[in-house]
Design a protein around this motif. Structure first.
Motif, PDB file in Angstrom:
ATOM      1  N   ALA A   1     -45.369  24.117  45.246  1.00 39.55           N
ATOM      2  CA  ALA A   1     -45.979  23.587  46.371  1.00 39.55           C
ATOM      3  C   ALA A   1     -45.954  22.076  47.382  1.00 39.55           C
ATOM      4  O   ALA A   1     -46.270  22.100  48.558  1.00 39.55           O
ATOM      5  CB  ALA A   1     -47.502  24.065  46.215  1.00 39.55           C
ATOM      6  N   PHE A   2     -46.079  21.572  46.783  1.00 43.49           N
ATOM      7  CA  PHE A   2     -47.214  19.937  46.976  1.00 43.49           C
ATOM      8  C   PHE A   2     -45.457  20.006  48.171  1.00 43.49           C
ATOM      9  O   PHE A   2     -45.486  19.442  49.133  1.00 43.49           O
ATOM     10  CB  PHE A   2     -47.001  18.748  46.065  1.00 43.49           C
ATOM     11  N   TYR A   3     -44.197  20.015  47.218  1.00 37.64           N
ATOM     12  CA  TYR A   3     -42.654  20.045  47.662  1.00 37.64           C
ATOM     13  C   TYR A   3     -42.069  20.638  49.371  1.00 37.64           C
ATOM     14  O   TYR A   3     -41.343  20.468  49.492  1.00 37.64           O
ATOM     15  CB  TYR A   3     -41.642  19.218  47.298  1.00 37.64           C
TER      16      TYR A   3
ATOM     17  N   ILE B   1     -59.396  17.025  50.114  1.00 37.96           N
ATOM     18  CA  ILE B   1     -57.510  16.467  49.726  1.00 37.96           C
ATOM     19  C   ILE B   1     -56.230  17.259  50.448  1.00 37.96           C
ATOM     20  O   ILE B   1     -56.366  16.350  51.494  1.00 37.96           O
ATOM     21  CB  ILE B   1     -57.417  15.512  48.379  1.00 37.96           C
ATOM     22  N   ILE B   2     -56.053  18.504  50.025  1.00 40.09           N
ATOM     23  CA  ILE B   2     -55.587  19.210  50.293  1.00 40.09           C
ATOM     24  C   ILE B   2     -55.789  19.223  51.977  1.00 40.09           C
ATOM     25  O   ILE B   2     -55.021  19.312  52.419  1.00 40.09           O
ATOM     26  CB  ILE B   2     -55.801  19.972  49.765  1.00 40.09           C
ATOM     27  N   GLN B   3     -56.880  19.472  52.144  1.00 38.81           N
ATOM     28  CA  GLN B   3     -57.319  20.130  54.195  1.00 38.81           C
ATOM     29  C   GLN B   3     -57.032  19.309  54.776  1.00 38.81           C
ATOM     30  O   GLN B   3     -56.433  19.126  55.764  1.00 38.81           O
ATOM     31  CB  GLN B   3     -58.593  20.401  54.065  1.00 38.81           C
ATOM     32  N   GLN B   4     -57.036  17.572  54.189  1.00 33.90           N
ATOM     33  CA  GLN B   4     -57.222  16.736  55.113  1.00 33.90           C
ATOM     34  C   GLN B   4     -55.338  16.479  55.390  1.00 33.90           C
ATOM     35  O   GLN B   4     -54.791  16.551  56.336  1.00 33.90           O
ATOM     36  CB  GLN B   4     -57.071  15.213  54.139  1.00 33.90           C
TER      37      GLN B   4
ATOM     38  N   LEU C   1     -43.548  19.289  59.376  1.00 37.52           N
ATOM     39  CA  LEU C   1     -44.046  20.873  59.150  1.00 37.52           C
ATOM     40  C   LEU C   1     -43.050  21.469  58.436  1.00 37.52           C
ATOM     41  O   LEU C   1     -42.489  22.038  57.650  1.00 37.52           O
ATOM     42  CB  LEU C   1     -45.034  21.442  58.941  1.00 37.52           C
ATOM     43  N   GLU C   2     -41.906  21.589  59.365  1.00 40.48           N
ATOM     44  CA  GLU C   2     -40.981  22.831  59.526  1.00 40.48           C
ATOM     45  C   GLU C   2     -39.712  22.063  58.294  1.00 40.48           C
ATOM     46  O   GLU C   2     -39.494  23.379  57.617  1.00 40.48           O
ATOM     47  CB  GLU C   2     -40.456  23.356  60.468  1.00 40.48           C
ATOM     48  N   SER C   3     -39.743  20.961  58.162  1.00 39.44           N
ATOM     49  CA  SER C   3     -38.779  20.090  57.508  1.00 39.44           C
ATOM     50  C   SER C   3     -39.255  20.357  56.424  1.00 39.44           C
ATOM     51  O   SER C   3     -38.294  20.982  55.464  1.00 39.44           O
ATOM     52  CB  SER C   3     -38.420  19.232  58.152  1.00 39.44           C
ATOM     53  N   MET C   4     -40.197  20.211  55.678  1.00 38.62           N
ATOM     54  CA  MET C   4     -41.150  20.228  54.437  1.00 38.62           C
ATOM     55  C   MET C   4     -40.850  21.521  54.492  1.00 38.62           C
ATOM     56  O   MET C   4     -40.290  21.725  53.010  1.00 38.62           O
ATOM     57  CB  MET C   4     -42.433  19.699  54.673  1.00 38.62           C
ATOM     58  N   ARG C   5     -41.028  22.925  54.642  1.00 34.79           N
ATOM     59  CA  ARG C   5     -41.194  23.631  53.983  1.00 34.79           C
ATOM     60  C   ARG C   5     -39.910  24.438  53.914  1.00 34.79           C
ATOM     61  O   ARG C   5     -39.495  25.634  53.065  1.00 34.79           O
ATOM     62  CB  ARG C   5     -42.049  24.981  55.096  1.00 34.79           C
ATOM     63  N   LYS C   6     -38.160  23.762  54.076  1.00 35.45           N
ATOM     64  CA  LYS C   6     -37.414  24.003  54.274  1.00 35.45           C
ATOM     65  C   LYS C   6     -36.512  23.605  52.592  1.00 35.45           C
ATOM     66  O   LYS C   6     -35.554  23.561  52.493  1.00 35.45           O
ATOM     67  CB  LYS C   6     -36.351  23.601  55.032  1.00 35.45           C
TER      68      LYS C   6
END
Length: 126
Positions: free
Chosen positions: A34-36, A54-57, A69-74
């Motif tokens: 989930a983190f990565y 922390i997660i919300q921030q 964000l889109e890059s991380m989701r890939k």
């Protein structure tokens, strides 16, 4: 009758999306993936309650950068091995070996048992 069947199927499908956090190893695998991959909902579900701000921030910061964000989701995450060293009945440490976009990584996480689930604790001190 039809409504009861639809309601049951909806509940089953919603529950099946939640990952298994019944062991420190499973919770670690869930959190790392989930983190990565910027899966904030899953991170939120597998961290202790006092870490949720922390997660919300993190989510708020990433929402300001849609491209990142889109890059991380890939990202590709493959868990190779998780080893658990129980510190006591409610605190454990897991070392996670994984591939992040085909590069070897190793991280150690501290987990705490909360509400009968093992959850990652990002701020633990004992």
């Amino acid at each position: 009758m039809l409504l009861a069947v639809i309601a049951t199927l909806t509940l089953i499908s919603c529950n099946s999306k939640k990952k298994d956090v019944s062991t420190p190893e499973n919770a670690t695998k869930t959190f790392v993936t989930a983190f990565y991959t910027a899966d904030f909902d899953e991170m939120y579900n597998c961290t202790v309650k006092n870490n949720r701000p922390i997660i919300q921030q993190m989510q708020k910061a990433m929402n300001g950068n849609k491209e990142k964000l889109e890059s991380m989701r890939k990202n590709e995450v493959e868990i190779v091995e998780v080893t658990n060293s129980a510190l006591n009945d409610t605190v454990s440490e897991c070392e996670c070996h994984f591939l992040f976009n085909k590069q070897k990584k190793k991280m150690t996480y501290t987990l705490r048992k909360e509400d009968e689930k093992w959850l990652v604790d990002l701020t633990i001190s004992y």
